[in-house]
Design a protein around this motif. Structure first.
Motif, PDB file in Angstrom:
ATOM      1  N   THR A 243      57.142  37.560  28.063  1.00  0.00           N
ATOM      2  CA  THR A 243      58.286  37.147  27.242  1.00  0.00           C
ATOM      3  C   THR A 243      59.349  36.384  28.016  1.00  0.00           C
TER       4      THR A 243
ATOM      5  N   THR B  80      52.682  32.648  32.931  1.00  0.00           N
ATOM      6  CA  THR B  80      53.484  33.866  32.920  1.00  0.00           C
ATOM      7  C   THR B  80      54.059  34.100  34.315  1.00  0.00           C
TER       8      THR B  80
ATOM      9  N   THR C 228      51.320  29.032  22.795  1.00  0.00           N
ATOM     10  CA  THR C 228      51.985  29.886  23.776  1.00  0.00           C
ATOM     11  C   THR C 228      50.981  30.717  24.567  1.00  0.00           C
ATOM     12  N   TRP C 229      49.839  31.005  23.975  1.00  0.00           N
ATOM     13  CA  TRP C 229      48.832  31.804  24.666  1.00  0.00           C
ATOM     14  C   TRP C 229      48.287  31.116  25.917  1.00  0.00           C
TER      15      TRP C 229
ATOM     16  N   LEU D 271      53.148  35.054  18.222  1.00  0.00           N
ATOM     17  CA  LEU D 271      53.243  33.896  19.112  1.00  0.00           C
ATOM     18  C   LEU D 271      52.497  32.691  18.542  1.00  0.00           C
TER      19      LEU D 271
ATOM     20  N   THR E 230      58.202  32.590  28.620  1.00  0.00           N
ATOM     21  CA  THR E 230      57.969  31.899  27.344  1.00  0.00           C
ATOM     22  C   THR E 230      59.205  31.928  26.450  1.00  0.00           C
ATOM     23  N   GLN E 231      60.279  32.529  26.964  1.00  0.00           N
ATOM     24  CA  GLN E 231      61.586  32.546  26.281  1.00  0.00           C
ATOM     25  C   GLN E 231      61.536  33.264  24.928  1.00  0.00           C
TER      26      GLN E 231
ATOM     27  N   ARG F 140      47.719  32.889  32.472  1.00  0.00           N
ATOM     28  CA  ARG F 140      48.393  32.522  31.234  1.00  0.00           C
ATOM     29  C   ARG F 140      48.645  33.796  30.417  1.00  0.00           C
ATOM     30  N   VAL F 141      49.273  33.616  29.273  1.00  0.00           N
ATOM     31  CA  VAL F 141      49.538  34.764  28.412  1.00  0.00           C
ATOM     32  C   VAL F 141      48.236  35.498  28.089  1.00  0.00           C
TER      33      VAL F 141
ATOM     34  N   GLU G 150      50.363  29.280  27.907  1.00  0.00           N
ATOM     35  CA  GLU G 150      51.494  29.032  28.801  1.00  0.00           C
ATOM     36  C   GLU G 150      51.448  29.979  29.999  1.00  0.00           C
TER      37      GLU G 150
END
Length: 215
Positions: A130, A40, A35-36, A31, A133-134, A46-47, A38
């Motif tokens: 996943t 969930t 993204t970490w 990742l 975050t697509q 977050r991630v 973003e």
């Protein structure tokens, strides 16, 4: 989740858990750093908080869990939230990935549901990451089958799943559950609904699909 040991031997479920953890570790390691942070499907996490939470059972002894529960006034939700936030801040993303990879064969399981619930914990939290975050990851069918075979309305209340009067119909597997208004989608998306999740728009079809869309 119900006990599906008669359908899926413990050795099969444990092998599925180990494979899922290793594959998720590979996904997480790839990742982008941004993204970490973003969001969930786990509200407020977050991630990095989700990944920290996924490894709590490997890192916390039973006495430490008990002590954290006391600190949280006996609330499991408050305890897991506090620990996830603290651990997400204390460890690097590389360390968080390592906890998952290095404990692929760890025998941790939740208090209820045994190893099937442990697999559900890993698969669902992986999808919590996943899906929003697509990241294009499809959970292998054999793992989905174990979890779909274990779907039990008794667990819906715990996860806040409101599926009364709904029939879930998978479009990519031969699987239906419940009765009532049809709600169709991919098997892993329907699995998320049984765990009380809502999904991004466009993933479900049916007269009541809008009820299950993220606002």
């Amino acid at each position: 989740m119900g006990n599906t040991g008669h359908l899926h031997p413990k050795s099969v479920v444990r092998a599925a858990i180990a494979a899922e953890r290793r594959e998720l570790a590979d996904v997480l390691a790839g990742l982008p750093a941004s993204t970490w942070d973003e969001p969930t499907l786990c509200t407020g996490w977050r991630v990095r908080e989700v990944v920290a939470h996924m490894s709590l059972g490997f890192r916390y002894s039973l006495p430490k869990v008990a002590a954290e529960l006391v600190r949280a006034g006996g609330s499991l939700n408050r305890m897991t939230d506090r620990c996830a936030r603290k651990d997400a801040a204390d460890f690097s993303t590389e360390e968080l990935v390592g906890f998952l990879r290095d404990n692929a064969d760890h025998p941790w399981k939740p208090p209820v549901g045994g190893f099937v619930s442990a697999l559900g914990h890993d698969v669902v939290h992986g999808l919590d990451i996943t899906v929003p975050t697509q990241v294009d990851r499809k959970v292998p069918e054999d793992r989905l089958r174990i979890l779909l075979d274990a779907v039990d309305p008794k667990g819906f209340k715990f996860f806040g799943a409101q599926l009364d009067g709904i029939q879930l119909r998978a479009t990519d597997l031969d699987w239906t559950f419940g009765s009532g208004s049809p709600l169709t989608g991919g098997a892993q998306d329907l699995l998320l609904l049984t765990f009380g999740r809502k999904l991004p728009a466009g993933r479900l079809e049916g007269p009541q699909a809008d009820r299950f869309v993220l606002s």
